[in-house]
Enzyme design. Structure first.
Site, PDB file in Angstrom:
ATOM      1  N   ASP A  46       0.767  -1.248   0.000  1.00 33.37           N
ATOM      2  CA  ASP A  46       0.000   0.000   0.000  1.00 33.37           C
ATOM      3  C   ASP A  46       0.796   1.295   0.000  1.00 33.37           C
ATOM      4  OD1 ASP A  46      -1.483  -2.175   0.701  1.00 33.37           O
ATOM      5  OD2 ASP A  46      -2.271  -1.329   2.533  1.00 33.37           O
ATOM      6  N   GLU A 106       4.566  -7.773  11.976  1.00 26.61           N
ATOM      7  CA  GLU A 106       3.988  -7.559  10.638  1.00 26.61           C
ATOM      8  C   GLU A 106       5.120  -7.267   9.652  1.00 26.61           C
ATOM      9  OE1 GLU A 106       1.290  -4.309  10.741  1.00 26.61           O
ATOM     10  OE2 GLU A 106       0.652  -4.551   8.654  1.00 26.61           O
TER      11      GLU A 106
HETATM   12  C1  2M8 Z   1      -2.116  -3.762   4.994  1.00 27.82           C
HETATM   13  O1  2M8 Z   1      -3.221  -3.169   4.313  1.00 27.82           O
HETATM   14  C2  2M8 Z   1      -4.407  -2.702   4.942  1.00 27.82           C
HETATM   15  C3  2M8 Z   1      -5.374  -2.281   3.848  1.00 27.82           C
HETATM   16  O2  2M8 Z   1      -5.672  -3.366   3.035  1.00 27.82           O
HETATM   17  C4  2M8 Z   1      -4.196  -1.502   5.855  1.00 27.82           C
HETATM   18  O3  2M8 Z   1      -3.108  -0.937   5.892  1.00 27.82           O
HETATM   19  O4  2M8 Z   1      -5.156  -1.138   6.534  1.00 27.82           O
HETATM   20  C5  2M8 Z   1      -1.170  -4.269   3.882  1.00 27.82           C
HETATM   21  O5  2M8 Z   1       0.075  -4.638   4.415  1.00 27.82           O
HETATM   22  C6  2M8 Z   1      -1.819  -5.431   3.132  1.00 27.82           C
HETATM   23  O6  2M8 Z   1      -0.926  -5.986   2.198  1.00 27.82           O
HETATM   24  C7  2M8 Z   1      -2.274  -6.529   4.097  1.00 27.82           C
HETATM   25  O7  2M8 Z   1      -2.988  -7.497   3.387  1.00 27.82           O
HETATM   26  C8  2M8 Z   1      -3.159  -5.938   5.211  1.00 27.82           C
HETATM   27  C9  2M8 Z   1      -3.479  -6.967   6.300  1.00 27.82           C
HETATM   28  O8  2M8 Z   1      -2.302  -7.609   6.741  1.00 27.82           O
HETATM   29  O9  2M8 Z   1      -2.515  -4.832   5.833  1.00 27.82           O
END
Ligand code: 2M8
Length: 459
Positions: free
Chosen positions: A190, A427
């Site tokens: 993102d 993460e």
């Molecule tokens: C992160 O994305 C979400 C939005 O989809 C966020 O930041 O709120 C990213 O690292 C994405 O790749 C990942 O799938 C998600 C959940 O781990 O977090």
């Protein structure tokens, strides 16, 4: 997971780490599906689920299959697999933009009349066929649950095929072999500086009012996107919602339309996995020809995006009609997809080992940062702007193995396991200090650890 003899130190530690990783997945298990993280991400994310299923296969084949089945139960009528399936039991202000925000945006969703919405209107990289194929591989290597895994492949094959067809058609009107994303969230990376120039061109309109919830879950706000970027993220969601998530309308009207090379590289590998599944389930020959054509087209598209100056594969901004030339891990996409001439892949392996990526002498472990430390927008703590992401390294390892680079993959795997040895399953990781950042107990990190550990044991 096999137990390890107590007289054997490192193996004992590996056994302990596997137990800890399995405990993370158990804690995040919501009954048939797994939340991405304990508090920051209380819902089911699409590509997270695929990685989670790979990890779960080492614990319980049926449960691994259930993870993918539950996600695919929310597949849209047009084949799209949504990027988030919302957890109706999650507290109302646990995640933004949540189900209320997406409500009434999705006439194509299977549960379109549901208020609040069951899914988001975006999608994410298609790791699912890779995961589905891996579930059978793990079952075979453990000689356990093989029939369950085969039945699962028979059940999900058509859904996976529809998903890939959606990407090859609705998301590639140019027949280029490259997937068009409508939002940086679709890339999964993102906040990467890959999107900076394309996002700069997005003008945020009037009346944007919302409360960010992500900052409540991290100790340090600099680990999350800056406000200006977040406004653009939310504005793009607004524009997508206004079209009713209609792909043709988005293609015509959206200010952000980008050919994503990493997404496309993952799709090439996912199509290879889908072809193997098609053979296992004896799918019609016509399907198999179609999948072969997608693979060829994918390789061709990635070849076209090779930039001889940067010696990387670059994303393409369809709106501005130009390449996006930032040095990030996505530039190594031909290593993920196995595309291009051997000499190019050799030079990319050298780039991977160079100070631009895993060869920076100040790194805590020789693992590629998500953005090259030499980039002006590199930030070692901000998500996707520099930290190391274990799941991307899993994909890279797995792809290198498939390309006959087993030794190189082994080095990456061992360094990754050292990174995860403290059992926090962050993460993402600060590349120079090795500190886990973002959320602890992140499901997909625990999942890839399980797969790597099983691989180490098999050696
Ligand atoms: C992160 O994305 C979400 C939005 O989809 C966020 O930041 O709120 C990213 O690292 C994405 O790749 C990942 O799938 C998600 C959940 O781990 O977090």
């Amino acid at each position: 997971m096999r137990t390890t003899p107590s007289q054997d130190g490192p193996r004992q530690e590996a056994g302990e780490l596997a137990l800890q990783a399995a405990a993370v997945l158990r804690k995040n298990d919501m009954g048939g599906w797994t939340r991405a993280a304990p508090t920051l991400y209380p819902h089911q994310w699409s590509w997270d689920s695929a990685f989670i299923a790979i990890g779960l296969a080492h614990v319980d084949i049926r449960r691994a299959a259930a993870e993918i089945r539950s996600l695919l139960n929310h597949q849209w009528k047009n084949g799209k697999v949504p990027h988030i399936v919302f957890n109706p039991a999650a507290p109302p202000d646990s995640y933004f933009p949540g189900p209320e925000h997406w409500a009434s945006a999705a006439p194509d969703a299977p549960d379109a009349s549901s208020h609040p919405a069951m899914t988001s209107g975006l999608c994410q990289p298609p790791v699912h066929a890779i995961a589905a194929r891996r579930i059978l591989e793990v079952a075979e290597s453990r000689n356990e649950g093989i029939e369950d895994a085969r039945r699962f492949l028979r059940d999900v094959y058509a859904k996976l095929f529809a998903w890939h067809r959606y990407l090859a058609t609705n998301r590639d009107r140019e027949n280029s072999g490259l997937v068009t994303i409508f939002h940086p969230w679709e890339s999964g990376t993102d906040n990467s500086p890959r999107w900076f120039e394309a996002l700069e061109r997005v003008e945020v309109g009037e009346g944007l009012s919302y409360e960010r919830l992500d900052l409540k879950h991290v100790k340090d706000p600099s680990e999350r996107p800056v406000q200006d970027t977040y406004d653009r993220f939310i504005w793009l969601v607004e524009l997508i919602k206004r079209t009713g998530c209609d792909d043709s309308a988005i293609y015509t009207t959206s200010p952000f339309l980008v050919k994503d090379v990493l997404f496309s590289a993952i799709l090439v590998r996912a199509n290879e996995a889908l072809l193997e599944i098609a053979e296992i389930v004896e799918a019609p020959y016509g399907d198999r020809d179609t999948i072969r054509a997608w693979i060829q087209r994918g390789h061709g598209g990635l070849d076209e995006r090779w930039d001889p100056e940067l010696e990387l594969c670059l994303d393409y901004d369809l709106r501005a009609g130009c390449s996006l030339g930032t040095r990030t891990i996505a530039g190594l996409s031909p290593l993920f997809s196995g595309s291009g001439p051997a000499a190019r892949r050799k030079s990319l392996l050298e780039t991977l080992d160079s100070p631009f990526f895993a060869g920076d002498p100040d790194l805590r472990w020789p693992l590629p940062p998500s953005t090259s430390p030499g980039e002006p927008r590199f930030h070692p703590r901000s998500y996707w702007r520099g930290p190391v992401w274990p799941v991307l390294n899993w994909l890279l390892c797995w792809s290198l193995e498939r390309s006959g680079e087993a030794e190189r993959a082994g080095t990456l795997r061992r360094a990754s396991l050292e990174q995860l040895a403290d059992g926090r399953f962050g993460e993402y990781y600060e590349p120079f200090t090795g500190e886990p950042l973002g959320s602890d107990g992140q499901s997909w990190t625990a999942a890839v650890a399980l797969d790597w550990l099983a691989n180490e044991e098999a050696l």
